[in-house]
Design an enzyme around this catalytic site. Structure first.
Site, PDB file in Angstrom:
ATOM      1  N   TYR A   4     -10.924   3.752   8.502  1.00  0.00           N
ATOM      2  CA  TYR A   4     -10.689   4.743   7.459  1.00  0.00           C
ATOM      3  C   TYR A   4     -12.000   5.174   6.810  1.00  0.00           C
ATOM      4  CZ  TYR A   4      -5.848   2.981   7.521  1.00  0.00           C
ATOM      5  OH  TYR A   4      -4.578   2.593   7.892  1.00  0.00           O
ATOM      6  N   ASP A  38      -3.935   5.890  -6.378  1.00  0.00           N
ATOM      7  CA  ASP A  38      -4.605   7.053  -5.786  1.00  0.00           C
ATOM      8  C   ASP A  38      -4.457   8.258  -6.709  1.00  0.00           C
ATOM      9  OD1 ASP A  38      -2.052   8.072  -5.400  1.00  0.00           O
ATOM     10  OD2 ASP A  38      -2.047   7.799  -3.230  1.00  0.00           O
ATOM     11  N   ASP A  87       0.019   7.465   3.973  1.00  0.00           N
ATOM     12  CA  ASP A  87       0.542   8.031   2.731  1.00  0.00           C
ATOM     13  C   ASP A  87       0.565   9.551   2.818  1.00  0.00           C
ATOM     14  OD1 ASP A  87       0.714   5.497   1.582  1.00  0.00           O
ATOM     15  OD2 ASP A  87      -1.323   5.595   0.776  1.00  0.00           O
ATOM     16  N   ARG A  98      -5.847   1.521  -0.694  1.00  0.00           N
ATOM     17  CA  ARG A  98      -5.672   1.733  -2.137  1.00  0.00           C
ATOM     18  C   ARG A  98      -5.914   0.448  -2.932  1.00  0.00           C
ATOM     19  NH1 ARG A  98      -0.078   3.453  -3.093  1.00  0.00           N
ATOM     20  NH2 ARG A  98       0.392   2.765  -0.976  1.00  0.00           N
TER      21      ARG A  98
END
Length: 342
Positions: free
Chosen positions: A145, A159, A117, A252
């Site tokens: 992550y 987000d 993203d 997310r």
């Protein structure tokens, strides 16, 4: 008599000096011409060498082949970052130029797999040359992550870039509460992708449809894999997760689901991809000041040693090619599992 002889001597000396001066001037002129000629020749050689050097650099760029990783900062999309990388390489090799645009067979193939993203940062895997054929295989590997979530706040994008759609109390949530539910999100699980994503409906991105204000139905839940997940830090309302997962997984959605499981809500505040396949952020991802032909060549040589042999030999067809004369961008897969080739 003496005066006459003196005049004769003086006249003779003058003639000799005049001749000397004349010869000196001719010599100086000849030397100047020679120097100018030498300078012109040197400049010509330098120019020729520069042209040869640039041609060699362009040839080296076009010969690069393999898979490497770059460090994506927050802000640009993965596609924009790939364009920036491509532009820097073409500018360094002074391509395209008239001599190259006439040679239609000369192309630069470059692409990336596994979109991040725009608000995220970290490892972005890039294929160049025949390496674009390896990207599909790279996507099947695990990714890791570090995500910072914020409790008590939900957004339409899941987000910090989105609009707040809901707020709920979180003051009673403890570290033990979060650790206690993480097992539910480990292993083979079902996950609903975000509405704001590159997944498509009727050939258009869901995120594009959402921005237009169109009604978009959520995609059905799909199977994904989480290899490991752990809570690294908890300072209400913020919590930090370390997640290793397979392809097609949305951090997310994970953070949003955790918020709901805790009878509250949550969204991603920061997201960093620290690993994709064998590439790690600290060891392998090139920062922008290292986006040069020589640095990438060295990186490709180093990275080839830890790529699986079957990956290097894979003969799958690249999905798109960027010609030096034409710039196109094609999306071929979903947001988190996309191969973008320029």
């Amino acid at each position: 008599m003496a005066d006459s002889q003196a005049a004769a001597v003086s006249s003779s000396t003058l003639k000799i000096d005049t001749v000397s001066i004349s010869e000196t001037a001719k010599t100086a002129s000849a030397m100047a011409v020679t120097s100018v000629a030498a300078a012109i020749a040197a400049a010509a050689r330098t120019g020729s060498e520069a042209r040869v050097s640039k041609a060699a650099l362009a040839a080296k760029l076009l010969s690069l082949s393999g898979v490497f990783a770059v460090r994506k900062p927050k802000g640009p999309t993965s596609a924009e970052l790939l364009n920036r990388l491509k532009e820097k390489l073409l500018a360094e090799a002074e391509m395209p130029s008239p001599e190259w645009t006439k040679r239609k067979k000369q192309t630069l193939k470059i692409g990336h797999g596994g979109t991040l993203d725009s608000a995220a940062q970290g490892v972005l895997v890039v294929g160049i040359g025949r390496g674009t054929k390896m990207l599909t295989s790279m996507l099947s590997g695990s990714k890791r992550y570090i995500a910072i979530g914020e409790l008590g706040k939900a957004t339409d994008t899941l987000d910090s870039t989105g609009k707040v759609t809901e707020e709920k109390p979180y003051d009673k949530i403890t570290q033990e509460d979060i650790e206690g539910i993480l097992q539910k999100f480990t292993g083979n699980i079902m996950q609903v992708p975000p509405l704001y994503s590159a997944l498509k409906k009727d050939g258009q991105r869901l995120s594009t449809l959402m921005k237009r204000g169109e009604v978009v139905e959520a995609k059905p839940a799909r199977p994904v894999t989480v290899y490991s997940i752990s809570l690294q830090k908890f300072q209400p309302p913020f919590f930090t997760l370390d997640v290793e997962c397979g392809g097609g997984f949305y951090i997310r959605s994970l953070v949003s689901d955790i918020g709901r499981e805790l009878s509250s809500c949550a969204s991603v505040l920061e997201l960093t991809r620290t690993k994709q396949g064998p590439f790690t952020l600290e060891e392998h991802a090139l920062p922008e000041d290292k986006w040069t032909i020589d640095d990438i060549a060295q990186c490709l040589e180093h990275c080839s040693s830890f790529l699986p042999a079957e990956l290097a030999l894979k003969k799958s067809k690249p999905e798109q090619v960027l010609s030096c004369e034409y710039i196109t961008l094609n999306e071929t897969k979903g947001e988190d599992d996309g191969i973008k080739t320029l």
